[in-house]
Design an enzyme around this catalytic site. Structure first.
Site, PDB file in Angstrom:
ATOM      1  N   CYS A  22      -3.806  -4.708  -6.088  1.00  0.00           N
ATOM      2  CA  CYS A  22      -3.457  -3.556  -5.757  1.00  0.00           C
ATOM      3  C   CYS A  22      -4.229  -2.721  -4.583  1.00  0.00           C
ATOM      4  O   CYS A  22      -4.389  -1.565  -4.734  1.00  0.00           O
ATOM      5  CB  CYS A  22      -2.990  -2.841  -6.857  1.00  0.00           C
ATOM      6  SG  CYS A  22      -2.058  -3.307  -8.282  1.00  0.00           S
ATOM      7  N   ALA A  23      -4.655  -3.735  -3.626  1.00  0.00           N
ATOM      8  CA  ALA A  23      -5.556  -3.055  -2.633  1.00  0.00           C
ATOM      9  C   ALA A  23      -4.736  -2.262  -1.801  1.00  0.00           C
ATOM     10  O   ALA A  23      -3.287  -2.221  -1.697  1.00  0.00           O
ATOM     11  CB  ALA A  23      -6.069  -4.317  -1.763  1.00  0.00           C
ATOM     12  N   ILE A  25      -3.730  -2.068   1.427  1.00  0.00           N
ATOM     13  CA  ILE A  25      -3.013  -2.656   2.402  1.00  0.00           C
ATOM     14  C   ILE A  25      -1.755  -3.164   1.724  1.00  0.00           C
ATOM     15  O   ILE A  25      -0.655  -3.347   2.209  1.00  0.00           O
ATOM     16  CB  ILE A  25      -3.695  -3.951   3.311  1.00  0.00           C
ATOM     17  CG1 ILE A  25      -3.101  -4.488   4.325  1.00  0.00           C
ATOM     18  CG2 ILE A  25      -4.321  -4.910   2.003  1.00  0.00           C
ATOM     19  CD1 ILE A  25      -2.507  -3.572   5.436  1.00  0.00           C
ATOM     20  N   ARG A  27       0.150  -1.512  -0.292  1.00  0.00           N
ATOM     21  CA  ARG A  27       1.143  -0.563  -0.042  1.00  0.00           C
ATOM     22  C   ARG A  27       2.096  -0.899   0.926  1.00  0.00           C
ATOM     23  O   ARG A  27       3.101  -0.664   0.935  1.00  0.00           O
ATOM     24  CB  ARG A  27       0.367   0.951  -0.217  1.00  0.00           C
ATOM     25  CG  ARG A  27      -0.537   1.333  -1.503  1.00  0.00           C
ATOM     26  CD  ARG A  27      -1.118   2.527  -1.104  1.00  0.00           C
ATOM     27  NE  ARG A  27      -0.044   3.368  -1.118  1.00  0.00           N
ATOM     28  CZ  ARG A  27      -0.119   4.833  -0.213  1.00  0.00           C
ATOM     29  NH1 ARG A  27      -1.146   5.117   0.317  1.00  0.00           N
ATOM     30  NH2 ARG A  27       0.791   5.390  -0.273  1.00  0.00           N
ATOM     31  N   SER A  46      -2.692  -6.715 -11.534  1.00  0.00           N
ATOM     32  CA  SER A  46      -3.996  -6.084 -11.538  1.00  0.00           C
ATOM     33  C   SER A  46      -4.921  -6.518 -12.485  1.00  0.00           C
ATOM     34  O   SER A  46      -4.387  -7.349 -13.616  1.00  0.00           O
ATOM     35  CB  SER A  46      -3.903  -4.566 -11.310  1.00  0.00           C
ATOM     36  OG  SER A  46      -5.302  -3.889 -10.876  1.00  0.00           O
ATOM     37  N   ARG A  47      -6.128  -5.989 -12.676  1.00  0.00           N
ATOM     38  CA  ARG A  47      -6.900  -6.159 -13.701  1.00  0.00           C
ATOM     39  C   ARG A  47      -6.685  -5.616 -14.962  1.00  0.00           C
ATOM     40  O   ARG A  47      -7.247  -5.973 -16.058  1.00  0.00           O
ATOM     41  CB  ARG A  47      -8.437  -5.891 -13.288  1.00  0.00           C
ATOM     42  CG  ARG A  47      -9.088  -7.114 -12.265  1.00  0.00           C
ATOM     43  CD  ARG A  47     -10.287  -6.417 -11.585  1.00  0.00           C
ATOM     44  NE  ARG A  47     -10.083  -5.373 -10.939  1.00  0.00           N
ATOM     45  CZ  ARG A  47     -10.927  -4.978 -10.008  1.00  0.00           C
ATOM     46  NH1 ARG A  47     -12.389  -5.438 -10.218  1.00  0.00           N
ATOM     47  NH2 ARG A  47     -10.829  -3.694  -9.490  1.00  0.00           N
ATOM     48  N   HIS A  93     -10.494 -15.387  -2.394  1.00  0.00           N
ATOM     49  CA  HIS A  93      -9.342 -15.906  -1.720  1.00  0.00           C
ATOM     50  C   HIS A  93      -9.304 -17.279  -2.081  1.00  0.00           C
ATOM     51  O   HIS A  93      -8.191 -17.950  -2.393  1.00  0.00           O
ATOM     52  CB  HIS A  93      -9.292 -15.726  -0.015  1.00  0.00           C
ATOM     53  CG  HIS A  93      -9.060 -14.374   0.445  1.00  0.00           C
ATOM     54  ND1 HIS A  93      -8.723 -14.250   1.795  1.00  0.00           N
ATOM     55  CD2 HIS A  93      -8.719 -13.242  -0.523  1.00  0.00           C
ATOM     56  CE1 HIS A  93      -8.390 -12.805   1.702  1.00  0.00           C
ATOM     57  NE2 HIS A  93      -8.368 -12.365   0.558  1.00  0.00           N
ATOM     58  N   LYS A 111      -5.893 -11.268   5.903  1.00  0.00           N
ATOM     59  CA  LYS A 111      -6.988 -11.497   6.699  1.00  0.00           C
ATOM     60  C   LYS A 111      -8.152 -10.757   6.488  1.00  0.00           C
ATOM     61  O   LYS A 111      -8.090  -9.678   5.925  1.00  0.00           O
ATOM     62  CB  LYS A 111      -6.435 -11.635   8.134  1.00  0.00           C
ATOM     63  CG  LYS A 111      -5.623 -10.468   8.520  1.00  0.00           C
ATOM     64  CD  LYS A 111      -6.127  -9.121   8.512  1.00  0.00           C
ATOM     65  CE  LYS A 111      -7.298  -8.893   9.218  1.00  0.00           C
ATOM     66  NZ  LYS A 111      -7.790  -7.458   8.904  1.00  0.00           N
ATOM     67  N   ASP A 196     -12.621  -8.203   9.493  1.00  0.00           N
ATOM     68  CA  ASP A 196     -11.687  -7.133   9.347  1.00  0.00           C
ATOM     69  C   ASP A 196     -10.958  -6.900  10.616  1.00  0.00           C
ATOM     70  O   ASP A 196      -9.695  -7.295  10.918  1.00  0.00           O
ATOM     71  CB  ASP A 196     -12.232  -5.793   8.997  1.00  0.00           C
ATOM     72  CG  ASP A 196     -11.207  -4.916   8.574  1.00  0.00           C
ATOM     73  OD1 ASP A 196     -10.192  -5.293   8.184  1.00  0.00           O
ATOM     74  OD2 ASP A 196     -11.320  -3.419   8.780  1.00  0.00           O
TER      75      ASP A 196
END
Length: 370
Positions: A22-23, A25, A27, A46-47, A93, A111, A196
């Site tokens: 649920c980072a 990005i 969203r 998620s965790r 990853h 990425k 990034d």
């Protein structure tokens, strides 16, 4: 994996995505999945299940049929998930992308895709062995402006032979970001700013030369690192055997800038918002072709032309749509994975590796591996 094959006169059955983490990005990409024809959000992991539930509620994911998982493993074991979107920290990853492929899930990976080319090769090998589609989430690649710029770059009369490329991607991070964001943590995203936003600069440069790898890279001197040794500002110059050069800068310490400039023998193409357009549905670029000075050197003749490209769907939606189309071709029509996207990802990673190696060696020249 259970699917329902669409009748010939029916639209293809949607690709059922699982969001693995649920980072922030995620969203943006979950919104894209809601808007993209041929895609549906089937599951979120998620965790903890509570965190997955909160993410789903905050991002307007329809509760009907949505499955919430309290672990990544549970989502990968979900038989009603066709593909996974992986926005986890880069250090995770290899583990989760290879696990997804091993369970027959197609992989849309954030990425930077890996900490090094060897790690990426493990991911690509797993996808290849399982016959699943791989794509990284460099969204601007899917904007129609990018295709239009490709036409211009390929027009030898308008641009000619490319000689010089310059790219810049920066944003001014606040103190909380510089202290706490995963992108400045060595155990989570050890590539820092290079992975990034430097990723975008390298991809743009490679895109400009139709993915011809440079021969050598030399990092710019005195990169900026935080106390943990993670890069927060850096750059490099790339050299090709035929004399082309490209330079990029990336930074967490400078004003928001997303420039790419291509200079050819006949013309110059310039974009000032290449990664994220100023507006969702309209994007522009300028071309100065066969430029010269006006009489008395008081101006330019001819003036640069401005090109505006509109789109009904934002670039992240077009990315999800294209990925879904490729998955449907494999799932429903017995097709093979598209090899273009893994190849482009690997070339980006290889150049990034060379830049990182040059930085680590005090800006010594580093040959780019194939």
């Amino acid at each position: 994996m259970s699917t329902s094959a669409a009748a010939p006169d029916q639209p293809p059955f949607p690709v059922r995505f699982g969001i693995l983490g649920c980072a922030t990005i995620a969203r943006k990409v979950s919104r894209a999945m809601l808007l993209a024809p041929g895609a549906a959000v089937a599951a979120v992991a998620s965790r903890s299940e509570d965190k997955a539930r909160l993410f789903a509620a905050d991002n307007g994911l329809p509760a009907a049929g949505l499955r919430l998982h309290g672990s990544y493993e549970a989502l990968l074991d979900d038989p009603d998930v066709d593909a996974v979107y992986v926005p986890l920290p880069t250090s995770l990853h290899v583990r989760w992308a290879t696990a997804a492929a091993a369970r027959g899930k197609h992989v849309l990976l954030e990425k930077p895709t890996a900490l090094c080319a060897a790690d990426l090769d493990a991911i690509l090998a797993a996808c290849d062995a399982a016959g699943v589609q791989f794509m990284d989430s460099t969204m601007w690649m899917h904007h129609p402006r990018t295709a239009k710029m490709r036409e211009v770059v390929d027009d030898k009369d308008a641009i000619g032979d490319i000689k010089v490329i310059n790219s810049m991607f920066s944003f001014r991070a606040n103190e909380d970001f510089l202290q706490n964001d995963i992108r400045v943590k060595p155990d989570l995203d050890a590539l820092g700013v290079l992975g990034d936003v430097g990723w975008y600069c390298i991809r743009a440069i490679l895109w400009a030369v139709d993915y011809e790898l440079p021969k050598t890279v030399i990092s710019l001197r005195d990169p900026v690192k935080n106390r943990s040794g993670v890069l927060i500002a850096c750059g490099a110059t790339l050299y090709w055997a035929d004399g082309k050069t490209a330079t990029f800068n990336c930074s967490f310490l400078a004003n928001l800038t997303m420039d790419i400039t291509l200079v050819g023998t006949n013309g110059t193409l310039h974009v000032t918002d290449f990664a994220i357009p100023y507006e969702e549905k309209s994007a522009e670029f300028s071309v100065a072709s066969k430029s010269n000075f006006a009489e008395l050197h008081i101006g330019w003749d001819p003036l640069p032309s401005k090109h505006v490209v509109t789109t009904d769907l934002p670039q992240e939606v077009l990315m999800v749509q294209e990925f879904s189309r490729l998955v449907q071709n494999i799932r429903d029509a017995g097709g093979k994975p598209e090899g273009k996207w893994p190849a482009i990802t690997r070339k980006t990673q290889v150049v990034l590796d060379a830049v990182k190696a040059s930085i680590d060696k005090g800006s010594e020249p580093v040959e780019v591996a194939n």
